[in-house]
Design an enzyme around this catalytic site. Structure first.
Site, PDB file in Angstrom:
ATOM      1  N   HIS A 164       1.368 -12.460 -62.765  1.00  0.00           N
ATOM      2  CA  HIS A 164       2.401 -12.456 -63.797  1.00  0.00           C
ATOM      3  C   HIS A 164       3.504 -13.456 -63.445  1.00  0.00           C
ATOM      4  O   HIS A 164       3.944 -14.246 -64.292  1.00  0.00           O
ATOM      5  CB  HIS A 164       2.966 -11.039 -63.929  1.00  0.00           C
ATOM      6  CG  HIS A 164       4.107 -10.897 -64.877  1.00  0.00           C
ATOM      7  ND1 HIS A 164       3.973 -10.352 -66.125  1.00  0.00           N
ATOM      8  CD2 HIS A 164       5.425 -11.229 -64.755  1.00  0.00           C
ATOM      9  CE1 HIS A 164       5.148 -10.344 -66.739  1.00  0.00           C
ATOM     10  NE2 HIS A 164       6.053 -10.871 -65.924  1.00  0.00           N
ATOM     11  N   GLU A 165       3.947 -13.428 -62.177  1.00  0.00           N
ATOM     12  CA  GLU A 165       5.028 -14.335 -61.760  1.00  0.00           C
ATOM     13  C   GLU A 165       4.560 -15.787 -61.739  1.00  0.00           C
ATOM     14  O   GLU A 165       5.330 -16.698 -62.054  1.00  0.00           O
ATOM     15  CB  GLU A 165       5.573 -13.912 -60.396  1.00  0.00           C
ATOM     16  CG  GLU A 165       6.198 -12.527 -60.371  1.00  0.00           C
ATOM     17  CD  GLU A 165       7.226 -12.325 -61.469  1.00  0.00           C
ATOM     18  OE1 GLU A 165       7.979 -13.266 -61.759  1.00  0.00           O
ATOM     19  OE2 GLU A 165       7.247 -11.228 -62.060  1.00  0.00           O
ATOM     20  N   HIS A 168       5.031 -17.508 -64.975  1.00  0.00           N
ATOM     21  CA  HIS A 168       6.372 -18.069 -65.171  1.00  0.00           C
ATOM     22  C   HIS A 168       6.527 -19.404 -64.443  1.00  0.00           C
ATOM     23  O   HIS A 168       7.209 -20.308 -64.928  1.00  0.00           O
ATOM     24  CB  HIS A 168       7.416 -17.079 -64.675  1.00  0.00           C
ATOM     25  CG  HIS A 168       7.508 -15.826 -65.485  1.00  0.00           C
ATOM     26  ND1 HIS A 168       7.592 -15.827 -66.860  1.00  0.00           N
ATOM     27  CD2 HIS A 168       7.527 -14.514 -65.113  1.00  0.00           C
ATOM     28  CE1 HIS A 168       7.677 -14.575 -67.307  1.00  0.00           C
ATOM     29  NE2 HIS A 168       7.625 -13.767 -66.264  1.00  0.00           N
ATOM     30  N   GLU A 244       7.401 -12.453 -71.650  1.00  0.00           N
ATOM     31  CA  GLU A 244       6.829 -11.404 -70.793  1.00  0.00           C
ATOM     32  C   GLU A 244       5.444 -11.005 -71.290  1.00  0.00           C
ATOM     33  O   GLU A 244       4.537 -10.760 -70.490  1.00  0.00           O
ATOM     34  CB  GLU A 244       7.767 -10.190 -70.758  1.00  0.00           C
ATOM     35  CG  GLU A 244       9.063 -10.427 -70.004  1.00  0.00           C
ATOM     36  CD  GLU A 244       8.830 -10.861 -68.565  1.00  0.00           C
ATOM     37  OE1 GLU A 244       8.026 -10.217 -67.866  1.00  0.00           O
ATOM     38  OE2 GLU A 244       9.427 -11.873 -68.149  1.00  0.00           O
TER      39      GLU A 244
END
Length: 636
Positions: A164-165, A168, A244
């Site tokens: 997930h990170e 980004h 997100e």
């Protein structure tokens, strides 16, 4: 959505952020002017106009000053923001089982995605499950997790959070998030001033006859603070929620294991600490950057999608009433990530063992332009598997050497040493002159270690080493780059490996030295940088094809692909590598759509027959890296 489409979407989000910020500032200034008008409306028109002008200018100066000051303080990148939160740096050579697993998971994904290894941090005193990625570019990225994340998540769940990170990191969200912190700081500063004026005004008002005006001013400032917080929360919510969702989807795409991310979200739902940050400094500033909500907020102002909706997107059968069972289960036996790894057959401190390497690695890789551009800034399950293979094959000795500041420099320098004694002597003399005799001696000793490291693993080891290199003083980094250039020239023509090695480190160093400036999205069209594009395609065609006929054919095809109306003739540069050095900066200024087309034209230029050799593949990856288009490895 491809990397280049996400870049265009990020640009739209940036414009949206600025518009929302301007609207918030206008709203706050108007609110203050209304209060000033109510207090001074009986004054002469000239006095009233002066008061309104003074309050408007004063508010604008406070907001602008707070935003600019905060933005400048964040120019140094992700590590500075992590440290401002009270996070501690993680030693990449750690032997602690919990931290070792964290380092391994990040290393695998970094190698798989084609970005440098980020710096790692942990907020040890935070029991909740949370994480964030900060920085302007992948080169200055820092990933921070809480102590609760490391202790309570198993390896699959941790991989889901890190995936997930990394979304980004790859999608350009980090720059937008840092800009959001900087812009909103000016608005939040007004709230702090409002609270102070309220306190001081109330105190004085109880002791003199000016209580009424002071209480009015105090109330106005309190309202101003509320308005500032309100606007800040609304802007964060507007900017953050969709990104997100994208990061959750990207994590599942990366890992092909939705149960990992799903398990992490369920633990947030079922544990009393959830994802809240209770001890971190400046937690509100980074609330929009976190994996989960850092505090309890209403749905209107939440910067993340509702937790139950995120879980349902991964597991449609999950019902809210099941949370009570999870709470009961973990109240009796709190989750332990390493123990779960053992029960699931996962290795707690090392990456999963890959399948045996093939007896002979492929020497040619079939490629198509659109397939390559689709892989930029993305990662598939096969890419992650390649990353795990590469990570597993890196000997522990070389991982330790790459992770330590004292040994990373001689390790990288040793990779550039020539085979002939006369060449090696000149190279060691260059090292001694610029970096000192001790570094030259350590580099010479490192050659024994490098004998055990296959050529295919050397650039991956460099990507592990770059955080240690970038953490050195700027003058030492510049000296390292100049030394590598001298070493590459010492044995005559520069090889593809030497060019990839030196430019990979040089590009990383430039990004670390000016992360804010190097992260600005491009706006140029191909027509405005046509000369640089022509030079690049001619140089790449000359470097990537075996004979003059193939070179010209590849260049012509690439130019036709990039600029169909162009009639540029093929003129191979006398010095291919020097010619390449002149093109990266102007071409990096291309907008997303044109940069995608350029990457595809690069594939045509470097591979006239639709096949990439290993050296050509690494050259293509290096070129994409210098254009800030991370490309996963083609082989493991």
């Amino acid at each position: 959505m491809s990397f280049f489409e996400r870049q265009r979407a990020a640009k739209v989000s940036s414009v949206r952020l600025v518009v929302l910020f301007i609207a918030a500032v206008v709203g706050i200034v108007l609110a203050v002017d209304v209060v000033a008008f109510v207090l001074f409306h009986r004054q002469p028109p000239a006095t009233l106009a002066g008061v309104l002008a003074a309050t408007s200018v004063g508010m604008l100066l406070i907001i602008a000053g707070g935003s600019i000051t905060k933005t400048l303080s964040l120019r140094s990148g992700g590590a500075a923001l992590a440290q401002s939160m009270g996070a501690a740096a993680v030693d990449p050579t750690t032997t602690d089982p919990v931290l070792r697993r964290y380092v391994n998971v990040v290393e695998e994904i970094a190698l798989a995605s084609g970005v440098p290894m980020p710096r790692l941090f942990v907020m040890e005193q935070e029991p909740g499950i949370n994480a964030f990625a900060a920085g302007y570019t992948p080169a200055d990225a820092a990933i921070t997790v809480t102590g609760g994340t490391l202790k309570q998540l198993n390896r699959d769940e941790l991989q889901g959070v890190i995936g997930h990170e990394f979304s980004h990191v790859l999608n350009g969200d980090m720059r937008l998030n840092i800009r959001l912190i900087g812009l909103l700081n000016g608005i939040l500063l007004l709230g702090l001033i409002g609270l102070r004026v309220l306190g001081s005004g109330a105190g004085r008002g109880s002791r003199d006859n000016n209580a009424a005006p002071i209480f009015v001013i105090a109330f106005a400032m309190l309202a101003l603070g509320f308005i500032g917080q309100l606007f800040a929360s609304m802007i964060k919510a507007a900017v953050g929620r969709q990104r997100e969702w994208l990061a959750d989807a990207s994590s599942v795409q990366f890992t092909r294991n939705p149960q990992g991310l799903e398990g992490a979200l369920k633990k947030i739902a079922g544990l009393p600490t959830g994802s809240e940050l209770t001890n971190a400094r400046n937690a509100k500033e980074v609330s929009h950057m976190l994996f989960g909500e850092g505090s309890r907020v209403g749905r209107l102002f939440a910067s993340h999608p509702p937790l139950m909706e995120r879980i349902a997107a991964l597991d449609p059968s999950f019902k809210p009433e099941q949370v009570a069972k999870l709470q009961e289960q973990w109240a009796a036996a709190p989750p332990n990530g390493l123990a779960e790894d053992a029960a699931l057959g996962l290795v707690g401190s090392a990456p999963p063992a890959p399948a045996p390497a093939p007896a002979q690695a492929p020497t040619q890789i079939p490629v198509q332009p659109a397939q390559v551009s689709d892989r930029v800034g993305a990662m598939s399950q096969s890419d992650l598997y390649r990353g795990q293979q590469l990570s597993a094959r890196v000997p522990q000795r070389h991982r330790q050497l790459a992770g330590q500041a004292s040994t990373a420099v001689p390790l990288v320098l040793a990779m550039a040493l020539g085979d002939e004694n006369s060449v090696r002597s000149r190279q060691l003399a260059s090292i001694a002159a610029r970096l000192g005799d001790d570094t030259a001696a350590a580099t010479q000793q490192m050659t024994t270690d490098l004998e055990a490291l296959p050529l295919l693993l050397r650039l991956p080891v460099v990507s592990i080493a770059v955080p240690a290199l970038g953490a050195r003083p700027p003058e030492q980094v510049r000296a390292l780059i100049l030394t590598l250039d001298e070493m590459a020239l010492a044995d005559g023509p520069i090889s593809v490996f030497e060019y990839c090695l030196t430019r990979m480190i040089g590009g990383y160093a430039r990004d670390v030295a000016d992360p804010s400036g190097r992260s600005k999205p491009g706006k140029a069209s191909v027509a405005t940088v046509q000369s640089a594009a022509t030079t690049l395609l001619a140089a790449i065609a000359a470097a990537g094809n075996p004979d003059p006929a193939a070179e010209e054919r590849a260049f012509t095809s690439a130019m036709r692909y990039l600029m169909p109306s162009s009639t540029a003739a093929f003129r191979p540069p006398d010095d291919v590598w020097q010619a390449l050095d002149s093109v990266w900066e102007p071409l990096d200024s291309l907008d997303a759509k044109n940069k995608q087309r350029l990457v595809e034209a690069l594939v045509v230029a470097i591979s006239d027959d639709g096949q990439l050799g290993i050296a050509e593949a690494e050259l293509l990856r290096t070129a994409c890296g210098l254009l800030h288009c991370a490309l996963p490895s083609f082989v493991a």
